[in-house]
Design an enzyme around this catalytic site. Structure first.
Site, PDB file in Angstrom:
ATOM      1  N   THR A   1     -26.879 -21.377 -20.641  1.00 52.47           N
ATOM      2  CA  THR A   1     -27.905 -20.493 -20.066  1.00 52.47           C
ATOM      3  C   THR A   1     -28.958 -20.111 -21.111  1.00 52.47           C
ATOM      4  OG1 THR A   1     -26.195 -19.601 -18.631  1.00 52.47           O
ATOM      5  CG2 THR A   1     -28.213 -18.308 -18.814  1.00 52.47           C
ATOM      6  N   VAL A   2     -28.535 -19.529 -22.212  1.00 53.16           N
ATOM      7  CA  VAL A   2     -29.510 -19.018 -23.191  1.00 53.16           C
ATOM      8  C   VAL A   2     -30.143 -20.159 -23.988  1.00 53.16           C
ATOM      9  CG1 VAL A   2     -29.898 -17.382 -25.070  1.00 53.16           C
ATOM     10  CG2 VAL A   2     -28.167 -16.876 -23.343  1.00 53.16           C
TER      11      VAL A   2
ATOM     12  N   GLY B   1     -29.459  -7.907 -24.496  1.00 52.41           N
ATOM     13  CA  GLY B   1     -30.141  -9.153 -24.104  1.00 52.41           C
ATOM     14  C   GLY B   1     -31.611  -9.168 -24.468  1.00 52.41           C
TER      15      GLY B   1
ATOM     16  N   GLY C   1     -22.468 -14.958  -9.666  1.00 46.74           N
ATOM     17  CA  GLY C   1     -22.606 -15.417 -11.046  1.00 46.74           C
ATOM     18  C   GLY C   1     -22.826 -14.297 -12.041  1.00 46.74           C
TER      19      GLY C   1
ATOM     20  N   LYS D   1     -21.030  -4.486 -28.436  1.00 45.66           N
ATOM     21  CA  LYS D   1     -22.447  -4.112 -28.622  1.00 45.66           C
ATOM     22  C   LYS D   1     -22.568  -2.732 -29.254  1.00 45.66           C
ATOM     23  CE  LYS D   1     -23.633  -6.942 -24.646  1.00 45.66           C
ATOM     24  NZ  LYS D   1     -23.706  -6.953 -23.174  1.00 45.66           N
TER      25      LYS D   1
ATOM     26  N   GLY E   1     -29.586 -12.882 -18.920  1.00 45.73           N
ATOM     27  CA  GLY E   1     -30.411 -13.838 -18.179  1.00 45.73           C
ATOM     28  C   GLY E   1     -31.004 -14.877 -19.110  1.00 45.73           C
TER      29      GLY E   1
HETATM   30  N1  LIG Z   1     -26.020 -15.439 -20.651  1.00 50.67           N
HETATM   31  C1  LIG Z   1     -26.636 -14.325 -21.018  1.00 50.67           C
HETATM   32  O1  LIG Z   1     -27.387 -13.734 -20.245  1.00 50.67           O
HETATM   33  C2  LIG Z   1     -26.420 -13.762 -22.394  1.00 50.67           C
HETATM   34  C3  LIG Z   1     -27.017 -12.534 -22.740  1.00 50.67           C
HETATM   35  C4  LIG Z   1     -26.874 -12.030 -24.046  1.00 50.67           C
HETATM   36  C5  LIG Z   1     -26.119 -12.730 -24.949  1.00 50.67           C
HETATM   37  N2  LIG Z   1     -25.517 -13.898 -24.573  1.00 50.67           N
HETATM   38  C6  LIG Z   1     -24.727 -14.616 -25.587  1.00 50.67           C
HETATM   39  O2  LIG Z   1     -25.321 -15.889 -25.819  1.00 50.67           O
HETATM   40  C7  LIG Z   1     -24.323 -16.848 -26.154  1.00 50.67           C
HETATM   41  C8  LIG Z   1     -24.432 -18.031 -25.194  1.00 50.67           C
HETATM   42  O3  LIG Z   1     -24.240 -17.569 -23.862  1.00 50.67           O
HETATM   43  P1  LIG Z   1     -24.545 -18.513 -22.592  1.00 50.67           P
HETATM   44  O4  LIG Z   1     -24.510 -17.606 -21.426  1.00 50.67           O
HETATM   45  O5  LIG Z   1     -25.738 -19.339 -22.842  1.00 50.67           O
HETATM   46  O6  LIG Z   1     -23.233 -19.424 -22.578  1.00 50.67           O
HETATM   47  P2  LIG Z   1     -22.988 -20.768 -21.752  1.00 50.67           P
HETATM   48  O7  LIG Z   1     -23.948 -20.895 -20.643  1.00 50.67           O
HETATM   49  O8  LIG Z   1     -21.535 -20.823 -21.455  1.00 50.67           O
HETATM   50  O9  LIG Z   1     -23.338 -21.920 -22.829  1.00 50.67           O
HETATM   51  C9  LIG Z   1     -22.533 -22.197 -23.908  1.00 50.67           C
HETATM   52  C10 LIG Z   1     -23.030 -23.492 -24.536  1.00 50.67           C
HETATM   53  O10 LIG Z   1     -22.238 -23.770 -25.679  1.00 50.67           O
HETATM   54  C11 LIG Z   1     -21.830 -25.125 -25.625  1.00 50.67           C
HETATM   55  N3  LIG Z   1     -20.571 -25.229 -26.355  1.00 50.67           N
HETATM   56  C12 LIG Z   1     -19.368 -24.723 -26.025  1.00 50.67           C
HETATM   57  N4  LIG Z   1     -18.464 -25.015 -26.986  1.00 50.67           N
HETATM   58  C13 LIG Z   1     -19.134 -25.731 -27.923  1.00 50.67           C
HETATM   59  C14 LIG Z   1     -18.761 -26.315 -29.144  1.00 50.67           C
HETATM   60  N5  LIG Z   1     -17.518 -26.239 -29.600  1.00 50.67           N
HETATM   61  N6  LIG Z   1     -19.705 -26.974 -29.856  1.00 50.67           N
HETATM   62  C15 LIG Z   1     -20.983 -27.067 -29.401  1.00 50.67           C
HETATM   63  N7  LIG Z   1     -21.395 -26.505 -28.263  1.00 50.67           N
HETATM   64  C16 LIG Z   1     -20.475 -25.853 -27.528  1.00 50.67           C
HETATM   65  C17 LIG Z   1     -21.725 -25.487 -24.187  1.00 50.67           C
HETATM   66  O11 LIG Z   1     -21.818 -26.896 -24.046  1.00 50.67           O
HETATM   67  P3  LIG Z   1     -21.885 -27.654 -22.609  1.00 50.67           P
HETATM   68  O12 LIG Z   1     -23.133 -27.156 -21.951  1.00 50.67           O
HETATM   69  O13 LIG Z   1     -21.961 -29.074 -22.957  1.00 50.67           O
HETATM   70  O14 LIG Z   1     -20.640 -27.253 -21.888  1.00 50.67           O
HETATM   71  C18 LIG Z   1     -22.918 -24.715 -23.622  1.00 50.67           C
HETATM   72  O15 LIG Z   1     -24.061 -25.500 -23.731  1.00 50.67           O
HETATM   73  C19 LIG Z   1     -22.992 -16.091 -26.087  1.00 50.67           C
HETATM   74  O16 LIG Z   1     -22.656 -15.613 -27.361  1.00 50.67           O
HETATM   75  C20 LIG Z   1     -23.307 -14.916 -25.170  1.00 50.67           C
HETATM   76  O17 LIG Z   1     -22.465 -13.797 -25.397  1.00 50.67           O
HETATM   77  C21 LIG Z   1     -25.654 -14.430 -23.338  1.00 50.67           C
END
Ligand SMILES: NC(=O)c1ccc[n+]([C@@H]2O[C@H](COP(=O)([O-])OP(=O)(O)OC[C@H]3O[C@@H](n4cnc5c(N)ncnc54)[C@H](OP(=O)(O)O)[C@@H]3O)[C@@H](O)[C@H]2O)c1
Length: 429
Positions: free
Chosen positions: A14-15, A136, A189, A207, A305
């Site tokens: 997502t991010v 975020g 979601g 946080k 988001g």
């Molecule tokens: N989502 C939000 O709104 C949000 C807000 C604030 C902070 N965050 C933080 O941002 C970070 C990412 O969140 P997200 O929501 O983007 O997570 P996500 O959608 O689950 O994406 C995680 C990504 O990491 C990749 N990945 C997983 N294991 C890996 C590994 N061992 N080596 C390399 N790549 C790997 C996945 O690969 P694949 O795509 O190939 O499976 C995916 O692309 C987290 O720390 C989260 O707490 C997220």
């Protein structure tokens, strides 16, 4: 234009995809603002074949994300994988040891290892930035570190988890029960299949740990946090709170006491409907910082988001591009203090209490004498029938020490007339 800033991104979920898309779409705007072009030179994620809706054809792909840290042509690494240990931690350590800048949105990593990583960053003279890890898209950490640099901060309170805020908002608007709304949040979601990190308050505590460290100049101390989530929140209490002029929120609160100890606590909280955070609804987040020179500052906005979070991640990348430097934890690790942390049983505050009791003579006077035995005073008392044999009794205490309130509840629970475990929710002014 001076030389480019070359970056590598680990994690294209997502991010990661949000960061990639905005950096590509707004390349010119960003280079005008930072005075430097930002180029994505390499990426890594788990599945190379996944269609992510972005063009990776001219970008180097590495199967092992940790190898990004050793690329000669990358100046900065963006970690958007997640998790407090494993790949994220190895990547952070390798990147900083190699003297490269590190940007992340990972609150679990920083809450747990922030001190050691900040030490590494300072030693190797590189930036470690994580504004997206708290709230975020809302630039809270930058504001605290830079905008509030002249202020002593006495307290910070925040709605820091969008999933919990969404669940409580829907319960409050519709009168539906927790489990039912949690299922809806999962379908939409907003909540993970395993929602425990969110609903049990762990994410909020990560946080809050970071915020508390930055606000008070102390070493991050996640293990000192008192954490209570929203799993047991009942619709009855949301409704009674409303009638009494309050909203219920999952708040993270950290404040400095007169004896210099720090409170670090996460729990469902009654706040007045006039409180600045009372109308922060749905998946939004909000933070109130109490400062001496400025007074109270309230920031609200999207706590999560794709593009919202990417907005903060890119702001951090741009700080590096423009060579704006700050200490990762606000002040140098050499000067961070080891705070003393107070126990929740010593918390002094007001409490909302609810008892399901038999509707019979003498109950209120018995309860009153058990409170008085522990020196606990209360103001408003409300009674509402459940059926013709039982009633809810709701009390709001005066400002009292928590352990005496808890002892009163234990005594009352032992009485025959008390039909279930009493409910206690802290009130915050
Ligand atoms: N989502 C939000 O709104 C949000 C807000 C604030 C902070 N965050 C933080 O941002 C970070 C990412 O969140 P997200 O929501 O983007 O997570 P996500 O959608 O689950 O994406 C995680 C990504 O990491 C990749 N990945 C997983 N294991 C890996 C590994 N061992 N080596 C390399 N790549 C790997 C996945 O690969 P694949 O795509 O190939 O499976 C995916 O692309 C987290 O720390 C989260 O707490 C997220």
């Amino acid at each position: 234009m001076s030389n480019k800033l070359n970056i590598a991104i680990a994690g294209l979920g997502t991010v990661g995809v949000g960061v990639f898309k905005i950096l590509t779409r707004e390349k010119e705007l960003i280079s005008r603002r930072t005075g430097r072009e930002i180029e994505i030179v390499a990426v890594s994620a788990q599945n190379k074949d996944k269609d992510r809706g972005i063009d990776l054809s001219n970008i180097q792909w590495l199967d092992n994300a940790v190898d990004l840290a050793s690329l000669d042509n990358a100046d900065l690494l963006v970690e958007l994988v997640g998790g407090s240990d494993g790949t994220a931690k190895s990547l952070a350590e390798a990147t900083l040891k190699n003297g490269k800048h590190f940007v992340t949105a990972n609150k679990a990593l920083i809450a747990k290892h922030g001190f050691n990583l900040a030490e590494l960053a300072e030693k190797n003279n590189c930036s470690l930035l994580f504004d997206a890890a708290v709230a975020g898209g809302v630039p809270v950490l930058k504001t605290i570190k830079e905008g509030l640099v002249a202020n002593n901060i006495s307290k910070i309170s925040g709605i820091l988890n969008g999933t919990c805020n969404f669940i409580i908002s829907v319960m409050s608007k519709t009168g539906r029960a927790f489990d039912d709304v949690l299922r809806e949040a999962q379908d939409k979601g907003y909540a993970e299949a395993d929602p425990s990190f969110d609903i049990d308050g762990i994410d909020t505590a990560h946080k809050l740990t970071i915020l508390s460290s930055l606000c008070f100049g102390t070493k991050p101390a996640f293990n000192k946090a008192y954490i209570e989530g929203i799993r047991n929140l009942k619709i009855e209490d949301i409704n009674f709170a409303k009638k009494l002029g309050f909203s219920i929120k999952l708040l993270g609160v950290s404040n400095i006491l007169d004896n210099k100890e720090v409170e670090l606590r996460v729990h469902p909280t009654l706040i007045s409907q006039n409180h600045e955070l009372a109308n922060v609804e749905d998946a939004l987040g909000g933070i109130k910082v109490e400062c001496d020179a400025l007074g109270p500052l309230v920031m609200t906005g999207a706590g999560a988001g794709m593009y919202e979070t990417a907005s903060s991640v890119i702001a951090d990348i741009c700080d590096v591009a423009a060579e704006r430097k700050t200490f990762p934890l606000g002040i140098s690790v050499k000067n961070l203090e080891q705070a003393g942390y107070s126990e929740i049983e010593d918390h002094s505050g007001e409490y909302y209490l609810r008892f399901e009791v038999k509707d019979e003579d003498g109950v209120l006077s018995s309860m009153a004498s058990l409170f008085s035995k522990h020196g606990v005073g209360f103001g408003k008392v409300t009674q509402e029938a459940i059926d013709d044999k039982s009633a809810n009794v709701i009390l709001l205490t005066h400002k009292e020490t928590e352990k005496y309130v808890v002892e009163s509840l234990k005594d009352i629970e032992k009485e025959d007339y008390c039909l279930s475990k009493p409910i206690m929710i802290r009130i915050e002014r």
